[in-house]
Design a protein around this motif. Structure first.
Motif, PDB file in Angstrom:
ATOM      1  N   SER A 189      33.292  42.278  40.997  1.00 33.70           N
ATOM      2  CA  SER A 189      32.949  41.208  41.941  1.00 33.70           C
ATOM      3  C   SER A 189      34.160  40.401  42.384  1.00 33.70           C
ATOM      4  O   SER A 189      34.118  39.724  43.414  1.00 33.70           O
ATOM      5  N   LYS A 190      35.257  40.458  41.613  1.00 34.43           N
ATOM      6  CA  LYS A 190      36.453  39.674  41.947  1.00 34.43           C
ATOM      7  C   LYS A 190      37.482  40.477  42.729  1.00 34.43           C
ATOM      8  O   LYS A 190      38.555  39.965  43.053  1.00 34.43           O
ATOM      9  N   LYS A 191      37.178  41.722  43.024  1.00 31.68           N
ATOM     10  CA  LYS A 191      38.188  42.600  43.596  1.00 31.68           C
ATOM     11  C   LYS A 191      38.003  42.879  45.088  1.00 31.68           C
ATOM     12  O   LYS A 191      38.822  43.570  45.688  1.00 31.68           O
ATOM     13  N   THR A 192      36.927  42.369  45.698  1.00 32.21           N
ATOM     14  CA  THR A 192      36.688  42.657  47.106  1.00 32.21           C
ATOM     15  C   THR A 192      36.985  41.435  47.980  1.00 32.21           C
ATOM     16  O   THR A 192      36.797  40.289  47.547  1.00 32.21           O
ATOM     17  N   ASN A 193      37.460  41.701  49.184  1.00 32.17           N
ATOM     18  CA  ASN A 193      37.701  40.604  50.134  1.00 32.17           C
ATOM     19  C   ASN A 193      36.387  40.074  50.701  1.00 32.17           C
ATOM     20  O   ASN A 193      36.219  38.872  50.886  1.00 32.17           O
ATOM     21  N   ASN A 194      35.485  40.989  51.002  1.00 34.71           N
ATOM     22  CA  ASN A 194      34.183  40.602  51.539  1.00 34.71           C
ATOM     23  C   ASN A 194      33.205  40.323  50.402  1.00 34.71           C
ATOM     24  O   ASN A 194      33.443  40.675  49.247  1.00 34.71           O
ATOM     25  N   ASP A 195      32.111  39.690  50.769  1.00 31.02           N
ATOM     26  CA  ASP A 195      31.119  39.316  49.774  1.00 31.02           C
ATOM     27  C   ASP A 195      30.407  40.557  49.248  1.00 31.02           C
ATOM     28  O   ASP A 195      30.167  41.520  49.987  1.00 31.02           O
ATOM     29  N   ALA A 196      30.063  40.532  47.973  1.00 35.20           N
ATOM     30  CA  ALA A 196      29.335  41.641  47.354  1.00 35.20           C
ATOM     31  C   ALA A 196      28.242  41.078  46.457  1.00 35.20           C
ATOM     32  O   ALA A 196      28.432  40.044  45.810  1.00 35.20           O
ATOM     33  N   LEU A 197      27.119  41.750  46.438  1.00 29.12           N
ATOM     34  CA  LEU A 197      25.998  41.368  45.585  1.00 29.12           C
ATOM     35  C   LEU A 197      25.701  42.511  44.621  1.00 29.12           C
ATOM     36  O   LEU A 197      25.812  43.691  44.978  1.00 29.12           O
TER      37      LEU A 197
END
Length: 601
Positions: A189-197
């Motif tokens: 969850s901390k590795k993407t630029n865009n939001d992730a669920l």
């Protein structure tokens, strides 16, 4: 006391009992595809009960450590107390509607992980527990012991396979396994630029973007990052099952060209995400189709036996197995389904009501649902929206911050002025009616109509009681479900005003009934005439009324309508008297033999 000593010894020494490491797996057919194909079976793993008690102790210790130190991503909602699918879906769909309202597109990538729970790398999991989550000492040693040297056997009938060693994954059917699975994937969850669920192993990556923009480098970078993350930690993201879906108001929209693990990501117009079918236009028509299909499948085995089952049992079957399909995520699709789809849902609930009560087609819906104490699906959706909004408003039990941020300020907070309606919440500005009808704006408007004392009710059970009392249907008296199957069915039909009496059939222009007249010569055979006056049943009626008079001494002084209400509905009677009168009425109905034949539809 012995088991507590065993638990303490296990935790102190960091050793999980080896006798509890053997799982018995029973394959259960999914009822899809060929029964000879092993992939069409779902493995059900059975573990010793005492091992689960010990696991629960460790689960509580680790989960408390993770939550108190905010180590788990708030956007991971799987297997967590206070989280649920509809919380995450309410947030996700709100972002979709808000994006479309800004005249932008919303692209979501739904990633699939192959056999995630079965393939978790044990050494990698232990390393993450120690380095990223500061789980050390005897608990860390206990986790190592818990994971290694596990075995499983497969049982088919009375036959058992030889034990097989398990070298990866978390124990299926365990208490602690799901939490360890969350820990292992959490740092993604901390590795993407865009939001992730995240919902357990369901991962969705999304971004809003201008309709004409083809610059999707950040989204592609995130996909490359996820692929590399999977490679580093031996997590198999299935490129063939990874899909993209763009939500847009444009008919000539061009989808983004994205790749994952060297393969183009296909675009779909409809996708089922954690139980909710999302279509690109967000009208939920396909989701309603799925509900109706699922309910019809669930009803199919009930039809042949319904005539033998009492009303109370059928009502329990409905509330346990049917109603949850209507209720699931109804707060999300309410407001943006078409009138036709809303009617289709309500028609299906009406059919369920007729099945439970044995009433006839064309029975008035309001009378039928009131007799059962069922609330219409539209009203249920309103109540469910208010119940969830109450939790959002009071943050009790606590919700993730990203969800509570959906709440708007009160008018007083927004303006800084002391206003008459200071506690009224601000409604988000909107451009599109679809956003206006979506969960957050629509429920704020609904919430603002509630009296302030109701809005400020802190207790969830008390608020739920008051809201159901305000909007829902009252529960029917117990005697509505009593009696034999035939007696209760005919009693109910008379109570809801649609039976095979001539007046009732004539009213709906039934082909078998050219006249509403009774065979006794009276010109209108309705419920009142049948129970109180028809001379064809005088002797039976004398017994009925005699029994009623013993319970209600002033019965003869009542007006005819009051007498009918008392006998038919049990009005003005206590519980025991109402049950006795109901029994006597059903005895009268059955002995008249008036309803022994039913006209064809």
């Amino acid at each position: 006391m012995g088991r507590f000593k065993l638990f303490n010894k296990s935790l102190e020494t960091g050793t999980f009992p080896s006798v509890w490491k053997k799982a018995c797996v029973t394959p259960i057919f999914k009822r899809k595809g060929s029964s000879s194909d092993p992939t069409n079976y779902r493995p059900i793993s059975l573990l010793p009960c005492l091992s689960k008690v010990l696991e629960k102790l460790v689960f509580n210790k680790i989960y408390t450590h993770l939550t108190e130190n905010n180590l788990l991503s708030e956007k991971q909602s799987g297997y967590r107390p206070g989280h649920s699918t509809h919380i995450q879906l309410a947030y996700l769909t709100h972002q979709m509607y808000a994006t479309l309202d800004k005249n932008q597109n919303f692209t979501a990538i739904f990633l699939d992980i192959s056999k995630y729970f079965d393939k978790i790398w044990h050494d990698g999991l232990i390393a993450k527990c120690e380095i990223q989550y500061n789980i050390t000492g005897s608990i860390l040693e206990w986790l190592k012991s818990y994971l290694i040297d596990r075995k499983q056997i497969v049982r088919v009938g009375n036959s058992f396979s030889n034990p097989q060693n398990i070298y990866s994954g978390v124990p299926q059917g365990s208490v602690l396994g799901p939490l360890l699975a969350l820990i292992y994937l959490n740092d993604l969850s901390k590795k993407t630029n865009n939001d992730a669920l995240f919902y357990a192993d369901d991962v969705s990556l999304y971004t809003p973007h201008p309709p004409d923009s083809h610059d999707h480098r950040l989204l592609q970078d995130d996909l490359d990052t996820i692929r590399q993350y999977g490679s580093d930690w031996l997590i198999t993201f299935n490129a063939q099952k990874t899909i993209q879906q763009t939500f847009t108001n444009r008919r000539d929209n061009q989808d983004l060209t994205l790749t994952f693990d060297g393969q183009d990501i296909p675009t779909v117009t409809s996708h089922k995400h954690i139980g909710l079918t999302l279509s690109t236009d967000l009208n939920f028509h396909q989701h309603i189709n799925n509900i109706i299909r699922t309910v019809n499948i669930s009803l199919s085995p009930i039809y042949p036996v319904a005539k033998f089952l009492p009303r109370s049992i059928l009502n329990t079957i409905y509330t346990t197995y049917i109603l949850p399909h209507f209720d699931y995520c109804d707060i999300i699709y309410d407001g943006n389904i078409t009138t036709t789809d809303a009617i289709r849902l309500q028609t299906l609930q009406n059919r369920c009501a007729r099945l439970v009560t044995g009433t006839l087609f064309r029975t008035r819906t309001d009378a039928l649902l009131n007799d059962l104490g069922w609330t219409t699906l539209e009203t249920r959706r309103i109540i469910h929206k208010l119940l969830f909004f109450h939790r959002l408003f009071h943050n009790n039990p606590p919700l993730p911050d990203y969800v509570t941020d959906l709440l708007t300020d009160s008018r007083q907070t927004a303006t800084g002025l002391r206003l008459r309606n200071a506690h009224t919440l601000s409604i988000p500005p909107f451009r599109l009616s679809s956003y206006q009808r979506s969960f957050v704006p629509a429920t704020i408007r609904l919430w603002n109509t509630l009296p302030e004392p109701l809005q400020t009710t802190q207790s969830r059970p008390e608020f739920a009681r008051l809201v159901w009392q305000r909007f829902g249907s009252p529960s029917p008296p117990a005697h509505f479900s009593l009696g034999s199957k035939s007696g209760n069915t005919h009693h109910t039909r008379l109570r809801v005003g649609h039976s095979t009496l001539n007046a009732h059939l004539f009213k709906i222009q039934h082909t078998s009934t050219p006249s509403p007249a009774c065979t006794c010569g009276y010109d209108y055979e309705d419920t009142r005439h049948f129970i109180l006056f028809c001379p064809l049943y005088n002797n039976l009626r004398l017994r009925l009324l005699s029994s009623v008079r013993t319970l209600v001494p002033n019965f003869d002084t009542l007006l005819p309508q009051s007498k009918l209400d008392l006998i038919l509905f049990g009005k003005l009677l206590n519980k025991n008297s109402a049950e006795l009168v109901s029994h006597h009425l059903q005895t009268f109905i059955m002995h008249t033999r008036r309803f022994n034949t039913t006209p064809s539809p």
